[in-house]
Design an enzyme around this catalytic site. Structure first.
Site, PDB file in Angstrom:
ATOM      1  N   ARG A 146       8.433  -6.431  -2.591  1.00 20.53           N
ATOM      2  CA  ARG A 146       8.270  -5.088  -3.393  1.00 20.53           C
ATOM      3  C   ARG A 146       9.762  -4.378  -2.959  1.00 20.53           C
ATOM      4  NH1 ARG A 146       2.705  -4.271  -0.733  1.00 20.53           N
ATOM      5  NH2 ARG A 146       3.301  -1.886  -1.360  1.00 20.53           N
ATOM      6  N   ARG A 199      -4.830  -6.409   3.657  1.00 14.92           N
ATOM      7  CA  ARG A 199      -4.693  -6.926   2.536  1.00 14.92           C
ATOM      8  C   ARG A 199      -3.648  -7.879   2.112  1.00 14.92           C
ATOM      9  NH1 ARG A 199      -3.558  -1.456  -1.053  1.00 14.92           N
ATOM     10  NH2 ARG A 199      -1.921  -3.038  -1.322  1.00 14.92           N
ATOM     11  N   LYS A 231       5.141   7.635   1.152  1.00 16.57           N
ATOM     12  CA  LYS A 231       5.300   8.731  -0.209  1.00 16.57           C
ATOM     13  C   LYS A 231       3.838   9.088  -0.451  1.00 16.57           C
ATOM     14  CE  LYS A 231       6.605   6.457  -3.635  1.00 16.57           C
ATOM     15  NZ  LYS A 231       5.512   6.566  -4.277  1.00 16.57           N
ATOM     16  N   ARG A 271      10.297   4.935 -12.318  1.00 14.56           N
ATOM     17  CA  ARG A 271      10.874   3.942 -11.107  1.00 14.56           C
ATOM     18  C   ARG A 271      11.707   3.015 -11.860  1.00 14.56           C
ATOM     19  NH1 ARG A 271       6.114   1.943  -8.436  1.00 14.56           N
ATOM     20  NH2 ARG A 271       4.925   3.739  -8.963  1.00 14.56           N
ATOM     21  N   ARG A 278      -0.448  -2.922   8.497  1.00 20.58           N
ATOM     22  CA  ARG A 278      -1.351  -2.035   7.956  1.00 20.58           C
ATOM     23  C   ARG A 278      -2.903  -2.775   7.956  1.00 20.58           C
ATOM     24  NH1 ARG A 278       0.578  -0.345   2.105  1.00 20.58           N
ATOM     25  NH2 ARG A 278       1.739   1.313   2.696  1.00 20.58           N
TER      26      ARG A 278
END
Ligand SMILES: [Zn+2]
Length: 217
Positions: free
Chosen positions: A171, A160, A13, A88, A127
């Site tokens: 999430r 991370r 996004k 959201r 990631r």
């Protein structure tokens, strides 16, 4: 044109939001950025927000909405706006609707990027980011030229801690519960809702988004 871009974490996004806003010359509105800017500039709203943040509390929705309103009011009439990842939650949608109406604005389009939890978890867990320049790589989708090393500056890439599988799953659960229901809300409004698969390359997603918005090549 006023467009909302929604999608689960890891769907791309942020990348698509920047590409779309840049290619259309639209203003991209990201509440996290507005919040940081207001706090740094020490504006009235920024100072109020700072008090919550210092106390370790979430900045309440009405304050966020006020920041968005301030931003929109400062834009020249007719500026295209892309709301990236906002609203959201249901309370945000309601308050946002009231605020837009007061400004005489409407949401024209909603673009929803979609991908399965399986794909998203694998993406985010893969990631790696550069602590020096902030570049983000992905061991599967966008690997660096040399494994574990930043292409730009040779720094050792890091994973991370909030990109682990458990936190990502968490999430996603929050997104499916809090944000996904908003899509049906907008489907029942005057806005046109486009569903686009985020499970493809960056260029392919961008082309589909532009085509859906009727501004394709
Ligand atoms: Zn780097």
């Amino acid at each position: 044109m006023h467009v909302i871009l929604l999608g689960p974490p890891g769907v791309g996004k942020g990348t698509q939001g920047i590409l779309l806003a840049n290619s259309m010359g639209w203003q991209r509105v990201v509440t996290g950025d507005l919040l940081r800017a207001a706090v740094n500039a020490g504006t009235d709203l920024g100072q109020q927000a700072q008090e919550y943040m210092s106390a370790g509390e979430l900045v309440p929705d009405p304050l966020i909405i006020e920041m968005v309103k301030e931003k929109l009011s400062a834009l020249p009439a007719g500026t295209g706006v892309l709301f990236d990842g906002f609203p959201r939650t249901e309370p945000q949608v309601t308050a946002f609707g009231v605020m837009l109406e007061a400004l005489g604005l409407t949401i024209d389009r909603v673009v929803v990027l979609e991908a399965s939890d399986e794909v998203l978890v694998a993406r985010i867990a893969g990631r790696r980011s550069c602590p020096t320049c902030g570049s983000v790589y992905n061991s599967v989708l966008a690997p660096p030229q040399r494994e574990g090393v930043c292409d730009n500056d040779g720094s050792q890439l890091v994973h991370r801690t909030d990109d682990t599988e458990a936190t990502v799953q968490n999430r996603l659960t929050v997104y499916r519960r809090e944000t996904e229901p908003l899509i049906s809300y907008y489907e029942g409004s005057n806005a046109i809702v486009h569903h686009i698969s985020g499970d493809q390359g960056v260029d392919e997603v961008q082309a589909e988004v532009l085509q859906a918005l009727g501004v394709g090549l």
